[in-house]
Design a protein around this motif. Structure first.
Motif, PDB file in Angstrom:
ATOM      1  N   LEU A  14       0.748  -1.110   0.125  1.00 10.40           N
ATOM      2  CA  LEU A  14      -0.187  -0.003  -0.011  1.00 10.40           C
ATOM      3  C   LEU A  14       0.836   1.314  -0.058  1.00 10.40           C
ATOM      4  CD1 LEU A  14      -2.437  -1.235   2.745  1.00 10.40           C
ATOM      5  CD2 LEU A  14      -2.730  -1.401   0.541  1.00 10.40           C
ATOM      6  N   VAL A  15       0.251   2.271  -0.400  1.00  7.26           N
ATOM      7  CA  VAL A  15       0.832   3.608  -0.280  1.00  7.26           C
ATOM      8  C   VAL A  15      -0.371   4.471   0.501  1.00  7.26           C
ATOM      9  CG1 VAL A  15       1.520   5.746  -1.368  1.00  7.26           C
ATOM     10  CG2 VAL A  15       1.818   3.644  -2.622  1.00  7.26           C
ATOM     11  N   PRO A  16       0.269   4.671   1.845  1.00 10.07           N
ATOM     12  CA  PRO A  16      -0.558   5.529   2.569  1.00 10.07           C
ATOM     13  C   PRO A  16      -0.608   7.066   2.262  1.00 10.07           C
ATOM     14  CG  PRO A  16       0.991   4.151   3.968  1.00 10.07           C
ATOM     15  CD  PRO A  16       1.396   4.298   2.503  1.00 10.07           C
ATOM     16  N   PHE A  17      -1.730   7.613   2.156  1.00 11.93           N
ATOM     17  CA  PHE A  17      -1.884   8.978   1.774  1.00 11.93           C
ATOM     18  C   PHE A  17      -2.853   9.593   2.393  1.00 11.93           C
ATOM     19  CE2 PHE A  17      -2.829  12.459  -1.376  1.00 11.93           C
ATOM     20  CZ  PHE A  17      -1.780  12.490  -2.208  1.00 11.93           C
ATOM     21  N   ARG A  18      -2.284  10.969   3.069  1.00  9.28           N
ATOM     22  CA  ARG A  18      -3.316  11.294   4.183  1.00  9.28           C
ATOM     23  C   ARG A  18      -4.334  12.224   3.508  1.00  9.28           C
ATOM     24  NH1 ARG A  18      -0.436  10.498   8.602  1.00  9.28           N
ATOM     25  NH2 ARG A  18       1.781  10.928   8.723  1.00  9.28           N
ATOM     26  N   SER A  19      -5.561  12.138   4.165  1.00  8.90           N
ATOM     27  CA  SER A  19      -6.720  12.715   3.642  1.00  8.90           C
ATOM     28  C   SER A  19      -6.953  13.734   4.863  1.00  8.90           C
ATOM     29  CB  SER A  19      -7.871  11.915   3.263  1.00  8.90           C
ATOM     30  OG  SER A  19      -8.979  12.547   3.106  1.00  8.90           O
ATOM     31  N   ALA A  20      -7.278  15.086   4.446  1.00  4.35           N
ATOM     32  CA  ALA A  20      -7.500  16.065   5.684  1.00  4.35           C
ATOM     33  C   ALA A  20      -9.052  16.598   5.603  1.00  4.35           C
ATOM     34  CB  ALA A  20      -6.669  17.360   5.553  1.00  4.35           C
ATOM     35  N   MET A  21      -9.631  16.934   6.426  1.00  5.67           N
ATOM     36  CA  MET A  21     -10.937  17.393   6.675  1.00  5.67           C
ATOM     37  C   MET A  21     -10.878  18.492   7.662  1.00  5.67           C
ATOM     38  SD  MET A  21     -12.426  13.567   6.972  1.00  5.67           S
ATOM     39  CE  MET A  21     -10.884  12.974   7.145  1.00  5.67           C
ATOM     40  N   ILE A  22     -11.878  19.454   6.888  1.00  8.36           N
ATOM     41  CA  ILE A  22     -12.216  20.715   8.081  1.00  8.36           C
ATOM     42  C   ILE A  22     -13.781  20.920   8.131  1.00  8.36           C
ATOM     43  CG2 ILE A  22     -10.131  21.957   7.666  1.00  8.36           C
ATOM     44  CD1 ILE A  22     -11.698  23.559   5.402  1.00  8.36           C
ATOM     45  N   ALA A  23     -14.192  21.379   9.098  1.00  6.35           N
ATOM     46  CA  ALA A  23     -15.751  21.574   9.224  1.00  6.35           C
ATOM     47  C   ALA A  23     -16.063  23.006   9.880  1.00  6.35           C
ATOM     48  CB  ALA A  23     -16.350  20.371  10.180  1.00  6.35           C
ATOM     49  N   THR A  24     -16.782  23.636   9.238  1.00  5.52           N
ATOM     50  CA  THR A  24     -17.226  24.954   9.725  1.00  5.52           C
ATOM     51  C   THR A  24     -17.963  24.962  10.710  1.00  5.52           C
ATOM     52  OG1 THR A  24     -19.231  25.127   8.467  1.00  5.52           O
ATOM     53  CG2 THR A  24     -17.197  25.566   7.117  1.00  5.52           C
ATOM     54  N   GLU A  25     -18.018  26.029  11.433  1.00  8.49           N
ATOM     55  CA  GLU A  25     -19.105  26.394  12.608  1.00  8.49           C
ATOM     56  C   GLU A  25     -20.437  26.187  11.938  1.00  8.49           C
ATOM     57  OE1 GLU A  25     -18.570  30.254  13.849  1.00  8.49           O
ATOM     58  OE2 GLU A  25     -18.775  31.058  12.039  1.00  8.49           O
ATOM     59  N   GLU A  44     -16.734  33.469   3.468  1.00  7.09           N
ATOM     60  CA  GLU A  44     -15.833  34.248   3.741  1.00  7.09           C
ATOM     61  C   GLU A  44     -16.159  34.905   5.263  1.00  7.09           C
ATOM     62  OE1 GLU A  44     -12.389  36.035   4.090  1.00  7.09           O
ATOM     63  OE2 GLU A  44     -12.918  34.850   2.422  1.00  7.09           O
ATOM     64  N   GLY A  45     -15.494  34.721   6.070  1.00  2.07           N
ATOM     65  CA  GLY A  45     -15.820  35.041   7.494  1.00  2.07           C
ATOM     66  C   GLY A  45     -16.458  34.107   8.484  1.00  2.07           C
ATOM     67  N   ILE A  46     -16.683  32.785   7.736  1.00  2.00           N
ATOM     68  CA  ILE A  46     -17.324  31.799   8.691  1.00  2.00           C
ATOM     69  C   ILE A  46     -16.084  30.991   9.138  1.00  2.00           C
ATOM     70  CG2 ILE A  46     -18.590  29.690   8.546  1.00  2.00           C
ATOM     71  CD1 ILE A  46     -20.245  32.091   8.153  1.00  2.00           C
ATOM     72  N   ALA A  47     -16.079  30.703  10.403  1.00  2.00           N
ATOM     73  CA  ALA A  47     -15.060  30.192  11.149  1.00  2.00           C
ATOM     74  C   ALA A  47     -14.822  28.603  10.917  1.00  2.00           C
ATOM     75  CB  ALA A  47     -14.845  30.346  12.714  1.00  2.00           C
ATOM     76  N   ILE A  48     -13.771  28.019  10.933  1.00  2.00           N
ATOM     77  CA  ILE A  48     -13.428  26.521  10.876  1.00  2.00           C
ATOM     78  C   ILE A  48     -13.379  26.200  12.222  1.00  2.00           C
ATOM     79  CG2 ILE A  48     -11.947  24.653  10.301  1.00  2.00           C
ATOM     80  CD1 ILE A  48     -13.184  26.391   7.946  1.00  2.00           C
ATOM     81  N   ASP A  49     -14.287  25.052  12.660  1.00  4.39           N
ATOM     82  CA  ASP A  49     -14.548  24.600  14.239  1.00  4.39           C
ATOM     83  C   ASP A  49     -13.775  23.346  14.357  1.00  4.39           C
ATOM     84  OD1 ASP A  49     -15.865  24.795  16.578  1.00  4.39           O
ATOM     85  OD2 ASP A  49     -17.239  23.490  15.906  1.00  4.39           O
ATOM     86  N   LYS A  50     -13.754  22.459  13.189  1.00  2.85           N
ATOM     87  CA  LYS A  50     -12.964  21.216  13.432  1.00  2.85           C
ATOM     88  C   LYS A  50     -12.087  20.944  12.288  1.00  2.85           C
ATOM     89  CE  LYS A  50     -15.444  19.659  16.969  1.00  2.85           C
ATOM     90  NZ  LYS A  50     -14.830  19.697  18.188  1.00  2.85           N
ATOM     91  N   ARG A  51     -10.792  20.236  12.642  1.00  2.00           N
ATOM     92  CA  ARG A  51      -9.865  20.047  11.615  1.00  2.00           C
ATOM     93  C   ARG A  51      -9.011  18.604  12.189  1.00  2.00           C
ATOM     94  NH1 ARG A  51      -9.148  25.394  12.921  1.00  2.00           N
ATOM     95  NH2 ARG A  51      -8.935  26.896  11.299  1.00  2.00           N
ATOM     96  N   TRP A  52      -9.170  17.776  11.220  1.00  2.00           N
ATOM     97  CA  TRP A  52      -8.459  16.176  11.655  1.00  2.00           C
ATOM     98  C   TRP A  52      -8.260  15.633  10.283  1.00  2.00           C
ATOM     99  CZ3 TRP A  52     -13.779  17.212  10.997  1.00  2.00           C
ATOM    100  CH2 TRP A  52     -14.622  15.999  10.369  1.00  2.00           C
ATOM    101  N   SER A  53      -7.391  14.559  10.381  1.00  3.42           N
ATOM    102  CA  SER A  53      -6.821  13.929   9.232  1.00  3.42           C
ATOM    103  C   SER A  53      -6.853  12.645   9.417  1.00  3.42           C
ATOM    104  CB  SER A  53      -5.496  14.519   8.773  1.00  3.42           C
ATOM    105  OG  SER A  53      -4.611  14.399   9.527  1.00  3.42           O
TER     106      SER A  53
END
Length: 432
Positions: A258-269, A335-344
């Motif tokens: 396998l080739v591990p490849f990171r996937s990132a995610m963000i969720a707004t408020e 624009e102006g909407i905050a990011i509440d969660k970040r993970w990968s």
């Protein structure tokens, strides 16, 4: 041996899922017919199939339930492979493409049947999936592919949307058109995983999280697995550790496939009511056609936006900065909407862009490499590998390998991933 586990994901899923079932780490020795290593979707479905065939089964996982990819993915339920059916037909013939298409369709049917069988509440909605074209050339290709699927494989649940319809579907003017596939849907993956693990345990399977397999050895008619609290002995073993196969040497042979490849995610408020009404109002899953593909969906009034190309350390700030910039380019209204969660998390890619399963020896089996489309597919492949280990002959077509494949030039895979990523990002920036 110290096992370096990834940190718990501070995800939208972790913030909203019910608590994990109270399942203990293994303390002492254990003997069963079959051991499954990995308590993700694949491993748990394999355990259900094995238990249904009358076998005694134990499932061992190095971390807590959902620490790996099954608990931190985007929750997109799709009836597809990363590789197109036209490409499969060109390489392996039309009959094989038809069989692979049937397997993909069956993966979603299997997921729904599992939810119904055990009464699992997992936030599943069959909303459909929208493939959004970022250029006119990409839109033309998507239309041609839809025409081929209808004419050749008999797909009827496809609809082509023009620019205006796509804007109404997404709330973005960034796309030239789209193709809507009705088979797919969305789910809360960590909620699904925890509920599934509880159901598996109720079926008499011994599920032991926080029980890393430190060593695996075959001794005559048995396989012995050394864990921190003792030894597990079994007649058969299924390795279902996928992109997290590097945690211990016991799954080293799967790691080399396998080739591990990171996937990132963000969720707004939570979005204001006016934006919530405009952005992705039908709650589908959405992907775009850029080479460095992004995807998005709505969850509880928030926009969830994800993509690949998150190189370096887990949760590296630069990955999320790039992702947020891409999200705001597609959706300027944020624009102006905050990011509440970040993970990968890790996605397991394979050299031929298809899942792979088979035997490492007469007693050790594996299943891995779902290429980012595994929420439904990994469950079906796990189920069918469980059937195979129990003595049946399930249909797996190209997924079942005659011998374990390995990534060419394995030691250079990280350099290769970085090079391909940079090249694809340049082509996307040029609109090619």
């Amino acid at each position: 041996m110290t096992v370096l586990l990834p940190p718990e994901a501070e995800s939208l899923w972790a913030a909203s899922a019910p608590a994990a079932p109270d399942l203990p780490a293994l303390a002492g020795d254990l003997k069963v017919d079959t051991v499954v290593v990995g308590a993700g979707f694949c491993g748990l479905h394999a355990a259900l199939a094995l238990a249904g065939a009358g076998q005694s089964v134990a499932v061992l996982d190095a971390g807590s339930l959902g620490l790996g990819g099954s608990g931190r993915n985007g929750g997109v339920v799709s009836a597809k492979f990363r590789r197109s059916y036209r490409d499969i037909a060109a390489s392996h013939g039309l009959d094989t493409a038809r069989t692979m298409h049937e397997i993909a369709q069956a993966s979603v049917v299997h997921l729904i049947a599992t939810l119904q069988r055990f009464g699992l509440e997992a936030g599943f909605e069959r909303t459909g999936a929208l493939k959004c074209a970022h250029t006119e050339a990409a839109f033309a290709h998507a239309r041609e592919e839809a025409d081929w699927l209808r004419a050749t494989l008999g797909e009827r649940d496809l609809r082509v949307l023009d620019r205006q319809e796509t804007e109404a579907e997404t709330g973005s003017r960034d796309f030239c058109g789209a193709v809507l596939a009705g088979q797919g849907g969305v789910i809360q993956p960590l909620r699904y995983l925890r509920a599934l693990a509880a159901a598996v345990a109720r079926e008499g399977v011994a599920v032991h999280p926080r029980t890393p397999v430190l060593d695996l050895s075959e001794r005559g008619a048995e396989v012995q697995l050394r864990v921190p609290g003792g030894t597990v002995t079994a007649g058969r073993v299924l390795l279902a550790t996928n992109a997290y196969s590097s945690l211990t040497p016991a799954t080293g042979r799967v790691r080399r496939m396998l080739v591990p490849f990171r996937s990132a995610m963000i969720a707004t408020e939570p979005l204001p009511a006016d934006l919530d009404a405009i952005l992705c109002p039908k709650g589908r899953s959405y992907t775009e056609t850029r080479r460095m593909m992004r995807w998005f969906r709505k969850v509880d009034g928030r926009l969830l936006f994800g993509g690949r190309g998150a190189l370096g350390a887990v949760d590296a700030p630069a990955a999320f900065t790039r992702l947020e910039a891409a999200m705001r380019r597609i959706f300027p209204a944020l624009e102006g909407i905050a990011i509440d969660k970040r993970w990968s998390g890790h996605v397991a890619l394979t050299f031929d862009a298809l899942p792979q399963a088979g035997k490492l020896s007469d007693r050790v089996f594996y299943a891995a490499g779902f290429n980012g489309t595994g929420v439904a597919m990994s469950g079906l492949v796990g189920h069918r590998m469980g059937q195979l280990i129990a003595g049946a002959d399930p249909e797996l077509s190209l997924i079942l390998r005659a011998r374990p494949p390995e990534v060419p030039f394995f030691g250079l895979r990280a350099v290769g991933v970085r090079g391909v990523t940079a090249w694809f990002e340049m082509l996307d920036a040029l609109g090619r």
